[in-house]
Design a protein around this motif. Structure first.
Motif, PDB file in Angstrom:
ATOM      1  N   PRO A  99      58.996  57.289  56.780  1.00  0.00           N
ATOM      2  CA  PRO A  99      58.657  55.858  56.368  1.00  0.00           C
ATOM      3  C   PRO A  99      57.050  56.056  55.908  1.00  0.00           C
ATOM      4  O   PRO A  99      56.099  56.720  56.390  1.00  0.00           O
ATOM      5  CB  PRO A  99      58.517  55.153  57.557  1.00  0.00           C
ATOM      6  CG  PRO A  99      59.587  55.972  58.471  1.00  0.00           C
ATOM      7  CD  PRO A  99      59.568  57.549  57.959  1.00  0.00           C
ATOM      8  N   GLU A 135      53.378  54.073  54.679  1.00  0.00           N
ATOM      9  CA  GLU A 135      52.372  52.648  54.922  1.00  0.00           C
ATOM     10  C   GLU A 135      51.354  52.957  53.686  1.00  0.00           C
ATOM     11  O   GLU A 135      51.186  53.555  53.074  1.00  0.00           O
ATOM     12  CB  GLU A 135      51.646  52.877  56.198  1.00  0.00           C
ATOM     13  CG  GLU A 135      52.419  52.591  57.541  1.00  0.00           C
ATOM     14  CD  GLU A 135      51.801  52.773  58.629  1.00  0.00           C
ATOM     15  OE1 GLU A 135      50.450  52.517  58.592  1.00  0.00           O
ATOM     16  OE2 GLU A 135      52.545  52.576  59.691  1.00  0.00           O
ATOM     17  N   ASN A 136      50.694  51.734  53.545  1.00  0.00           N
ATOM     18  CA  ASN A 136      49.826  51.363  52.550  1.00  0.00           C
ATOM     19  C   ASN A 136      48.526  50.906  52.960  1.00  0.00           C
ATOM     20  O   ASN A 136      48.471  49.687  53.756  1.00  0.00           O
ATOM     21  CB  ASN A 136      50.327  50.389  51.403  1.00  0.00           C
ATOM     22  CG  ASN A 136      51.684  51.121  50.829  1.00  0.00           C
ATOM     23  OD1 ASN A 136      51.462  51.921  50.133  1.00  0.00           O
ATOM     24  ND2 ASN A 136      52.738  50.186  50.964  1.00  0.00           N
ATOM     25  N   LEU A 151      57.316  51.824  63.246  1.00  0.00           N
ATOM     26  CA  LEU A 151      58.239  52.432  62.167  1.00  0.00           C
ATOM     27  C   LEU A 151      59.757  52.433  62.588  1.00  0.00           C
ATOM     28  O   LEU A 151      60.081  53.175  63.700  1.00  0.00           O
ATOM     29  CB  LEU A 151      57.709  53.408  61.413  1.00  0.00           C
ATOM     30  CG  LEU A 151      56.155  53.214  60.761  1.00  0.00           C
ATOM     31  CD1 LEU A 151      55.595  54.603  60.552  1.00  0.00           C
ATOM     32  CD2 LEU A 151      56.496  52.410  59.583  1.00  0.00           C
ATOM     33  N   ARG A 177      60.994  46.151  55.613  1.00  0.00           N
ATOM     34  CA  ARG A 177      59.568  46.271  56.459  1.00  0.00           C
ATOM     35  C   ARG A 177      58.443  46.084  55.318  1.00  0.00           C
ATOM     36  O   ARG A 177      58.719  46.699  54.332  1.00  0.00           O
ATOM     37  CB  ARG A 177      59.538  47.725  57.023  1.00  0.00           C
ATOM     38  CG  ARG A 177      58.155  48.026  57.620  1.00  0.00           C
ATOM     39  CD  ARG A 177      58.111  49.346  58.445  1.00  0.00           C
ATOM     40  NE  ARG A 177      58.706  50.386  57.435  1.00  0.00           N
ATOM     41  CZ  ARG A 177      57.687  51.392  56.840  1.00  0.00           C
ATOM     42  NH1 ARG A 177      56.320  50.877  56.911  1.00  0.00           N
ATOM     43  NH2 ARG A 177      57.904  52.112  55.816  1.00  0.00           N
ATOM     44  N   SER A 230      54.683  46.642  53.937  1.00  0.00           N
ATOM     45  CA  SER A 230      53.337  47.212  54.304  1.00  0.00           C
ATOM     46  C   SER A 230      52.423  47.105  53.022  1.00  0.00           C
ATOM     47  O   SER A 230      52.463  47.354  52.128  1.00  0.00           O
ATOM     48  CB  SER A 230      53.991  48.776  54.474  1.00  0.00           C
ATOM     49  OG  SER A 230      52.634  49.680  54.487  1.00  0.00           O
ATOM     50  N   ARG A 235      54.763  45.212  48.855  1.00  0.00           N
ATOM     51  CA  ARG A 235      55.406  46.139  49.092  1.00  0.00           C
ATOM     52  C   ARG A 235      56.383  46.297  50.232  1.00  0.00           C
ATOM     53  O   ARG A 235      56.065  45.787  51.284  1.00  0.00           O
ATOM     54  CB  ARG A 235      54.586  47.453  48.928  1.00  0.00           C
ATOM     55  CG  ARG A 235      55.062  48.817  49.200  1.00  0.00           C
ATOM     56  CD  ARG A 235      55.899  49.212  48.059  1.00  0.00           C
ATOM     57  NE  ARG A 235      55.343  49.292  46.956  1.00  0.00           N
ATOM     58  CZ  ARG A 235      55.978  49.944  45.773  1.00  0.00           C
ATOM     59  NH1 ARG A 235      57.412  50.151  45.859  1.00  0.00           N
ATOM     60  NH2 ARG A 235      55.418  50.020  44.742  1.00  0.00           N
ATOM     61  N   TYR A 274      59.807  48.446  52.339  1.00  0.00           N
ATOM     62  CA  TYR A 274      60.413  49.537  52.503  1.00  0.00           C
ATOM     63  C   TYR A 274      61.733  49.160  53.320  1.00  0.00           C
ATOM     64  O   TYR A 274      61.697  48.382  54.254  1.00  0.00           O
ATOM     65  CB  TYR A 274      59.707  50.430  53.158  1.00  0.00           C
ATOM     66  CG  TYR A 274      58.351  50.898  52.573  1.00  0.00           C
ATOM     67  CD1 TYR A 274      58.412  51.932  51.752  1.00  0.00           C
ATOM     68  CD2 TYR A 274      57.310  50.365  52.724  1.00  0.00           C
ATOM     69  CE1 TYR A 274      57.248  52.310  50.865  1.00  0.00           C
ATOM     70  CE2 TYR A 274      56.064  50.709  51.988  1.00  0.00           C
ATOM     71  CZ  TYR A 274      56.067  51.771  51.061  1.00  0.00           C
ATOM     72  OH  TYR A 274      55.006  51.905  50.464  1.00  0.00           O
TER      73      TYR A 274
END
Lengths: 420, 420
Positions: A140, A142-143, B3, B344, B346, B356, B358
């Protein structure tokens, strides 16, 4: 939000009243229109321009060729272990475009083939592991937008005003959006043993850069990042993978990351003993000074961005950041700290990211002593350089977050000065 | 935030248990280390790399040369009035780097000299005015991240699956941080007369692009912008100044902005009559359909980004946006809409910006029908293409925000398909 000039909402006629200061011909009756060469037909209105996709990757205008990272030849003996600087005085907003991010290498830019990229996790783990780039892309992601500041940013200024331009005094910083895998998830995969308390990330360049990072930080917010501002990391920024250590000094953000060893104590390697420690007046050294304290600088006007428009409406702008959180407030002074004015923040306020501030005022043409002062979300207030020197002396190279002063003369020329 | 893989928190051994699906050699005992060619010493670990500042402006890695804007030769008769596409399938996060932003011109790329730049405000104003670039820099500025989507994005798909890749089906969009002056402040300077209700921004390129914009929108959130992602606008994006019309179709974001006329009614110019209107089945046309409805697309896996790692942990990612606000939620389906799973999000959630998402899951290797469905902050839910066709027919080129489907086969190859 109401925009204000100098603390007051601008009158609708503000610009017109000040027309003399803005050059003749700003106001323009319809009858004068055809005669004004300024709005005459231009070649680009009459001729077709270039078609799409003339280059695979879009580039800045030819008129912006002066906007570039710069190094100073005298700073280091060799360019493979040197620095160039972000042109902060030419930028606005909070995102640093990838092509203008400062760089610092210790053995030049490693050119890794991503197909041969591997990340090893070893040491005090249940199962040593090796990941390919494709493996990392299965975790997974993240940003986050984070600033990266070199610990040596503003380091030359400890001994007084040295460098005439915020690109050189403060340009060892950039602020981009990273995409990556939380380091925590990768460590959980290998299984950190109870005795494991420290990490040693290692770079795949010829300097084999290593730093000791406490496990707690790694489990909190570190990223194993592969994108910056949406696209792959630039080679100078560690392509294909770098460590992101939010809010902490840039040297720890190991580029070309190839290995993370888990241990029970710090390694005391070169980059945390001989370098990246703060030598005090009594000969002792502060160590493990990782967190970057709140700091700000006025980027325009500044020595490389003088006031060229004369008196009247003037925009002061700059950036502020803190390794401990956000920047809810920046103050600006025009008179070297006698009177402080709260600046206007504009743009997203994100944790451990740059923030942008503005202060608009009517300049009467008299000399100015410009400073900015950041307040961070923990309540910490950016100190003066003299306050820092009292505690840390003048031997250090690192962690100078003191207030910067630009002196503006009646012609609008800006200079780096010290005041006490 | 926790996550999760496929809705469950991953077990610490999740990757190890699935090691067979990730290729042999992923787990690695210390004793095997020296023997593994994957972590052998590489040339870049033994040789010094390039020094700093070998180019004035940093560029992507040579290994990323395939990541580029692309056009399709058959789309238009001439490249001066054509399009290229953002490589969405290669990007992550929410920022589009400036060098990869899609472009659309109507008379090629105008190459303006910023010293000769002028912006005129005329028509129903108290005082017609002309501003230089330096004049504009004296107004208060703001910073906002906004998506710009061409109204024709996904236009080829009205009649069924046409283009095999999200770069081509959805790549007429980019998302950058703009710095600019609120248009409201400039209009207040000239003084809009009571009768003034519409604006006509005009471009300085040879197409003299014009669109009618209601005054209300201009006073709300339009910007006269000169920076994108911190640096000057790219020539293809209107250097030195473009209009930013947040959430509205890209054609209205007039590039190379030279003039704004204030009038009492729309002008009904070519770009809002012959073009950029939605022809319905009964021969009538929807007009002034400015706002871009909520939309999303899965960027990976997708036809240009197949699954290459086989079964097991798989990351689905994509982008979503709405011209009416934010995207609090995106759903993803693996089976063509029978079961939906909440994705999800993020990254920062900003008004009229890309978001964005996911969705991580364990792929068992069976064929998939992937779709994403955006919900925006007004409660609007992205419709299927069939729902849109029922209302709008199949004549239109514009405003197709229907749900996109990628079929994934057992080899991980993705294809653009239609399902009903």
């Amino acid at each position: 939000m109401t925009l204000k000039f100098n603390g007051k909402k601008p009158s609708r006629r503000a610009f017109l009243q000040g027309a003399a200061t803005m050059g003749a011909g700003l106001t323009l009756g319809g009858q004068a229109r055809a005669a004004d060469p300024a709005i005459a037909v231009k070649p680009w209105m009459q001729e077709l321009g270039d078609g799409v996709d003339t280059s695979p990757y879009g580039m800045p205008s030819e008129y912006e060729a002066h906007v570039k990272r710069r190094n100073v030849e005298w700073l280091t003996a060799d360019t493979v272990s040197s620095i160039n600087f972000t042109p902060l005085h030419e930028l606005d907003g909070i995102i640093t475009p990838n092509g203008l991010c400062f760089e610092r290498h210790h053995a030049g830019v490693a050119r890794l083939d991503p197909r041969e990229y591997r990340l090893m996790i070893n040491g005090l783990v249940d199962t040593p592991m090796v990941f390919t780039l494709e493996d990392l892309m299965r975790f997974p992601r993240e940003n986050h937008v984070y600033f990266l500041e070199c610990a040596a940013n503003s380091g030359m200024e400890w001994r007084g005003a040295q460098l005439n331009g915020c690109q050189f005094t403060h340009g060892m910083i950039h602020n981009v959006m990273y995409t990556g895998v939380p380091l925590r998830l990768i460590l959980e995969e290998a299984g950190v043993r109870t005795a494991g308390k420290w990490l040693l990330p290692e770079g795949a360049d010829a300097s084999a850069m290593t730093r000791s990072v406490p496990l707690e930080k790694a489990m909190d917010d570190c990223l194993v990042a592969f994108k910056m501002n949406g696209e792959a990391l630039r080679p100078e920024q560690g392509y294909p993978v770098r460590l992101v250590v939010p809010g902490w000094e840039g040297n720890m953000w190991v580029k070309w990351l190839r290995r993370i060893e888990v241990g029970d104590q710090p390694w005391h390697h070169r980059e945390e003993t001989s370098k990246y420690t703060d030598l005090l007046a009594d000969g002792s050294a502060r160590r493990f000074t990782w967190e970057m304290d709140a700091k700000s600088v006025i980027t325009s006007p500044s020595p490389q961005a003088p006031i060229t428009h004369g008196k009247g409406h003037t925009v002061i702008t700059g950036v502020a950041w803190s390794g401990r959180g956000t920047i809810p407030r920046v103050d600006v002074t025009l008179d070297g700290g006698i009177n402080w004015h709260q600046a206007r923040m504009s743009g997203p306020s994100l944790e451990k990211s740059m923030h942008r501030f503005y202060y608009e005022f009517d300049w009467d043409g008299s000399p100015l002593l410009l400073q900015s002062r950041a307040h961070d979300s923990t309540g910490y207030v950016q100190p003066t350089k003299d306050m820092l020197r009292k505690i840390r002396g003048e031997n250090s190279i690192y962690h100078n977050n003191g207030i910067q002063t630009w002196a503006i003369n009646a012609e609008g020329i800006a200079e780096n000065v010290e005041i006490s």
